[in-house]
Design a protein around this motif. Sequence first.
Motif, short mmCIF file in Angstrom:
data_model
loop_
_atom_site.label_atom_id
_atom_site.label_comp_id
_atom_site.label_asym_id
_atom_site.label_seq_id
_atom_site.Cartn_x
_atom_site.Cartn_y
_atom_site.Cartn_z
N GLU A 381 -7.19 0.59 6.44
CA GLU A 381 -6.75 -0.49 7.34
C GLU A 381 -5.24 -0.44 7.52
OE1 GLU A 381 -5.89 -5.13 6.73
OE2 GLU A 381 -8.00 -4.63 6.38
N TYR A 382 -4.81 -0.57 8.77
CA TYR A 382 -3.38 -0.75 9.01
C TYR A 382 -3.16 -2.14 9.59
CZ TYR A 382 -4.58 1.35 13.66
OH TYR A 382 -5.14 1.67 14.88
N TRP A 383 -2.07 -2.77 9.15
CA TRP A 383 -1.98 -4.21 9.34
C TRP A 383 -0.55 -4.71 9.22
CZ3 TRP A 383 -0.17 -7.41 5.30
CH2 TRP A 383 0.07 -6.74 4.09
N TRP A 384 -0.36 -5.97 9.54
CA TRP A 384 0.88 -6.68 9.25
C TRP A 384 0.63 -8.17 9.47
CZ3 TRP A 384 3.86 -5.02 5.89
CH2 TRP A 384 5.16 -5.51 5.70
N TYR A 385 1.65 -8.97 9.23
CA TYR A 385 1.50 -10.41 9.40
C TYR A 385 2.83 -11.00 9.83
CZ TYR A 385 3.67 -10.66 4.72
OH TYR A 385 4.50 -10.52 3.65
N GLY A 386 2.81 -12.28 10.19
CA GLY A 386 4.03 -12.98 10.59
C GLY A 386 4.31 -14.13 9.65
N ILE A 387 5.58 -14.44 9.47
CA ILE A 387 5.97 -15.45 8.50
C ILE A 387 5.50 -16.86 8.90
CG2 ILE A 387 8.23 -16.05 9.44
CD1 ILE A 387 9.28 -15.88 6.50
N GLY A 388 5.09 -17.02 10.15
CA GLY A 388 4.53 -18.30 10.58
C GLY A 388 3.04 -18.41 10.31
N GLY A 389 2.46 -17.39 9.66
CA GLY A 389 1.07 -17.47 9.24
C GLY A 389 0.08 -16.65 10.05
N THR A 390 0.55 -15.84 11.02
CA THR A 390 -0.37 -15.02 11.80
C THR A 390 -0.64 -13.70 11.08
OG1 THR A 390 1.51 -14.13 13.03
CG2 THR A 390 0.37 -16.03 13.97
N TRP A 391 -1.78 -13.06 11.39
CA TRP A 391 -2.11 -11.79 10.74
C TRP A 391 -3.07 -10.97 11.58
CZ3 TRP A 391 -4.12 -16.50 9.23
CH2 TRP A 391 -5.51 -16.65 9.26
N PHE A 392 -3.13 -9.67 11.29
CA PHE A 392 -4.12 -8.80 11.91
C PHE A 392 -4.37 -7.61 10.99
CE2 PHE A 392 -0.39 -6.40 12.92
CZ PHE A 392 -0.81 -5.10 13.04
N GLY A 393 -5.51 -6.97 11.19
CA GLY A 393 -5.84 -5.73 10.49
C GLY A 393 -6.74 -4.89 11.36
#
Length: 431
Positions: A381-393
Amino acid sequence: MIRLRPRGQYAPLATAAVALLLAVFVLAPAFAAEPELQHAKPADVGMDPAGLKKLNEAMHGMVDGGQLAGVVTMVSRKGKVVHFDAYGKRDIENGLPVEKDTIFRIYSMTKPIVGVALMTYYDEGRFTLDDPVSKFIPEFADLKVAKEDGPDGNPITEDADHPMTMRELMSHTAGLTYGLFSRSQVDTLYTQAGIIDFNQNLKEMIDKLAKIPLRQQPGSMWHYSVAVDVQGYILEVLAGKPLDEVLNERLFGPLGMTDTAFWVEPGKVDRFSHMYQSTGGKLTKVEFGQYLEKPKFLSGGGGLVGTATDYMRFAQMLANGGELDGVRILKPETVKLMHTNHLPDGVTDMGPLYRGNRFGLDFSIVTDPNPATDHERARGEYWWYGIGGTWFGINPVQDLVVVGMIQSRDFQAASAARIGSKRLAYEAIVD
């Protein structure tokens, strides 16, 4: 010879022409609209409906339990959306619900978008990963490197053992920092100089960076940094136009990401979610970055807002090998290159938050699933997130994409939502 008809003979033609024009105007929006993401029943793509119901129940439980104000989650498998849910409030005080088209601050989920836009120029042969960054930013030629603490807050420096490369810039190993997440004299210099200053443009940021030594030798360690803001400036150099225009032309327009931008337009403000933080067991509003006016500083590292659908379109394009709805953004081999490990051989530690991960080009990659944070099927899985609480994978092995959107300054709650939603999505796979 031109023969003139009596006026009455034109009437049928005029009537037909008007009818045709009316039909064109009426039908034009349908032709101009972007294609919808494909949907499927979970069982048709190897997913258990009961498992996806558990995902819903878990996210709803976090809202009902007061940990989150609202949440939107999306899951696609084999190129088709099998789960799309919105629950809770985007504005608690006024009782406004989170909806499927609610706009969120995606913060660091801006980074993969900018990285992909930059790699469109790689596909065009405009740069190689081994090119020195100074090829595009001459101000970065001959940057010094902090060797040890020095007097008066200024580090003692040495020469770089090699110029930072584009590969290092895109894998957070270029020697840069953020000035926020670590402590050193260089970090302090970043803060004093106002490297992240929303009253400056990207060129002014570059001019400041050029006067500060690197925090460490290029290629010596993974260190989260302003590297993607620098990439945003390189996009401006390559394109000869502002970053927002580049992203609109290269990604948002072609992919139909109609709500993704550096600010929320006046006509969309009613869809913009407020940000909340848990204080004393109660969610309170924290106005952390309003995004209601176009900023001077177009932050490639964290400046975008968008919807879950927009980000799913972006992620699904990558999951498809660089193409969506017949529009190709990247070559398949370039997408694969981006989620291939690019950390130097001696760099093995990305810190406790990323155990079991390596880093590609603006993506983290699960290479050895960590039981504390990853499902066993998460490998690849390649992924990341945002400091405001968003995410994806995006998992090419399982052909799975997960996108989540919340607005929370509570890191623990945001992490629980991110880890829990992805874990439950993996558990719902039955083939």
